[in-house]
Design a protein around this motif. Structure first.
Motif: not given
Length: 158
Positions: A28-34
């Protein structure tokens, strides 16, 4: 023994759930950062303004890309000096000195390309017949010594 196996099984089950929770949180954090970084890059690639009025911009000989980028930003032609420097460096562009008319509605990439192609603004002057080289330099607002050196031997052909 059965109690020990039940405790071990419960421990493994709990560890798997924690690992799964950590993995989902990381995803979830990676998707948000992307998404956030994509939005930032998108905004940086947009023109600084919607105005189609050309703005006069001069680049002096020997001026660094960092200085030019800061001046473009303060003139309202780009949003980020860092992004402009990145464009110039990654594209191996060489900015040329000169006078330019730049549209604030141009993207940073278009502005960088304009400044590197040497598409400088032309300046028309009228030189009356019979003017000496010194008078021509003064009329054209050119540095006298440089002009005289460049025009040496060209008198009557200018």
């Amino acid at each position: 023994m059965t109690n020990l196996l039940a405790n071990a099984d419960a421990f493994l089950s709990m560890t798997r759930r924690k690992n799964l929770t950590v993995a989902l949180s990381l995803a979830k954090f990676s998707i948000l950062l992307l998404i956030i970084s994509s939005l930032i890059i998108y905004v940086l690639t947009l023109p600084a303004a919607k105005s189609s009025m050309p703005i006069d911009f001069e680049i002096k000989k020997g001026e660094s890309v960092a200085t030019i980028a800061e001046r473009l930003k303060s003139a309202g032609l780009i949003k980020s000096a860092l992004y402009f420097k990145l464009i110039v460096r990654t594209s191996d562009l060489v900015i040329q000195a000169g006078q330019y008319k730049i549209l604030a509605s141009d993207t940073p990439k278009v502005i960088a390309t304009t400044l590197t192609k040497g598409l400088a603004q032309d300046k028309k002057i009228t030189i009356p017949e019979g003017y000496r080289l010194e008078q021509i330099a003064q009329t054209a607002n050119l540095p006298l010594k440089e002009f005289l050196a460049a025009a040496k031997g060209l008198e009557g052909q200018l």
